[in-house]
Scaffold this motif. Structure first.
Motif, PDB file in Angstrom:
ATOM      1  N   GLY A 102      44.780  36.969  39.292  1.00 19.06           N
ATOM      2  CA  GLY A 102      44.112  37.632  40.403  1.00 19.06           C
ATOM      3  C   GLY A 102      44.575  37.153  41.758  1.00 19.06           C
ATOM      4  N   SER A 103      45.521  36.193  41.778  1.00 21.47           N
ATOM      5  CA  SER A 103      46.089  35.731  43.046  1.00 21.47           C
ATOM      6  C   SER A 103      47.149  36.718  43.525  1.00 21.47           C
ATOM      7  N   ALA A 231      32.114  45.091  40.758  1.00 21.15           N
ATOM      8  CA  ALA A 231      32.715  45.712  39.572  1.00 21.15           C
ATOM      9  C   ALA A 231      33.506  44.693  38.752  1.00 21.15           C
ATOM     10  N   THR A 232      34.116  43.721  39.417  1.00 21.80           N
ATOM     11  CA  THR A 232      34.997  42.773  38.717  1.00 21.80           C
ATOM     12  C   THR A 232      34.304  41.487  38.310  1.00 21.80           C
ATOM     13  N   GLY A 238      42.734  41.988  33.491  1.00 21.75           N
ATOM     14  CA  GLY A 238      43.478  43.124  32.963  1.00 21.75           C
ATOM     15  C   GLY A 238      43.806  44.087  34.085  1.00 21.75           C
ATOM     16  N   PRO A 239      44.495  45.187  33.784  1.00 22.74           N
ATOM     17  CA  PRO A 239      44.930  46.138  34.817  1.00 22.74           C
ATOM     18  C   PRO A 239      43.792  46.682  35.677  1.00 22.74           C
ATOM     19  N   GLN A 240      42.636  46.970  35.057  1.00 20.26           N
ATOM     20  CA  GLN A 240      41.523  47.534  35.833  1.00 20.26           C
ATOM     21  C   GLN A 240      41.000  46.521  36.849  1.00 20.26           C
ATOM     22  N   ARG A 241      40.869  45.268  36.423  1.00 16.79           N
ATOM     23  CA  ARG A 241      40.386  44.237  37.332  1.00 16.79           C
ATOM     24  C   ARG A 241      41.382  43.997  38.463  1.00 16.79           C
ATOM     25  N   LEU A 242      42.672  43.964  38.130  1.00 16.77           N
ATOM     26  CA  LEU A 242      43.685  43.728  39.153  1.00 16.77           C
ATOM     27  C   LEU A 242      43.736  44.869  40.165  1.00 16.77           C
ATOM     28  N   ALA A 243      43.468  46.085  39.719  1.00 17.20           N
ATOM     29  CA  ALA A 243      43.452  47.218  40.651  1.00 17.20           C
ATOM     30  C   ALA A 243      42.356  47.020  41.694  1.00 17.20           C
TER      31      ALA A 243
END
Length: 300
Positions: A102-103, A231-232, A238-243
């Motif tokens: 997440g960085s 939301a996170t 994963g991809p959704q969290r990184l978005a």
């Protein structure tokens, strides 16, 4: 005591680093030849970040986004790391330490780097050409030592080059906490160490429900950031969290409620008789030292 073999490991302050080690052009930290034969050097990124928090309740700082963006261009992290820390730090473009998911390594966030021309342009666009009309901003620090004063001198000179004047308030830590939690500051030199190895522990520093006296000391409020954070918060990596993280970072970089600085690199030197030594980002490693007693006893 370490040089005499009485200590198995020792942290390295700036004075001893200059004496015993060096920063290579590649960015790698190495012991000087006379010490490398006797000792080992360990350099590990920390799970902590240093940044300047802007008090959004301040009538000048809170009201002018382009002013905050200009100030971001005046934080000369490169000079602080190379001149004052001897390379023992990494610039950050996000509130999250580099080694956590997440960085900026995942989100692609890119900070406003030191750029005097860009800072002057943004100051003019904000209505303060050459710093005209701006008060001298007070930076509140949580230490009174010489290293902290040197840091202030470096940043004061960089800001002054654009016409922005800085003053310093050097406090002990309890006084710093009292002042900042009461929002009685303009700019605060702040740091956060990981409580647990997840980006959520750092993004919560900008969540609106954590405004002062909570850890969001600058009291920044942004509804879109909050929605992404909520939301996170309990979402697996994963991809959704990184978005969501990418969107949250973009809003922080645009609004500039904080001025990103660096993440420290932890440096220590160990004796050759210390076996299987590996730094741990969260757990103090002292209780896990494995000493080759036969080699230690046989030392010259």
């Amino acid at each position: 005591r370490f040089l005499n073999g009485e200590l198995d490991r020792v942290a390295v302050d700036r004075a001893n680093f200059i004496k015993m080690a060096r920063l290579e052009a590649s960015g790698e930290l190495r012991l000087n030849d006379e010490y490398s034969k006797r000792f080992d050097l360990h350099a590990t990124p920390s799970l902590s970040v240093f940044y300047f928090t802007l008090n959004m309740k301040d009538p000048v700082l809170g009201a002018h986004k382009k002013l905050r963006q200009a100030l971001a261009h005046l934080v000369d992290t490169g000079s602080e790391i190379n001149v004052l820390l001897n390379g023992r730090g990494k610039p950050i473009s996000s509130i999250v330490p580099l080694d956590l998911p997440g960085s900026e390594r995942d989100t692609g966030a890119v900070r406003r780097g030191y750029d005097l021309a860009a800072a002057k342009r943004l100051l003019a666009e904000a209505g303060f050409p050459g710093g005209q009309g701006l008060p001298a901003f007070t930076v509140t620090f949580q230490n009174t030592d010489s290293n902290t004063r040197n840091r202030f001198d470096l940043h004061r000179a960089r800001f002054a080059a654009a016409g922005v004047q800085l003053k310093a308030q050097f406090l002990d830590y309890p006084s710093f906490v009292k002042v900042t939690e009461a929002s009685n500051f303009q700019i605060a030199d702040f740091a956060w160490n990981a409580d647990y190895p997840d980006a959520e522990d750092f993004y919560q520093l900008l969540y609106s429900k954590n405004v002062a006296p909570g850890p969001n000391l600058g009291s920044w409020v942004n509804a879109d950031f909050d929605r992404g954070y909520e939301a996170t918060r309990h979402m697996p990596d994963g991809p959704q969290r990184l978005a969501h993280f990418r969107d949250m970072n973009a809003r922080v970089l645009d609004e500039a409620p904080v001025l990103f600085n660096y993440s420290p690199v932890r440096v220590s030197i160990t004796q050759k008789w210390l076996r299987n030594f590996k730094r741990n980002l969260l757990q103090p490693e002292f209780e896990f030292l494995d000493i080759d007693l036969a080699r230690k006893t046989a030392k010259p």
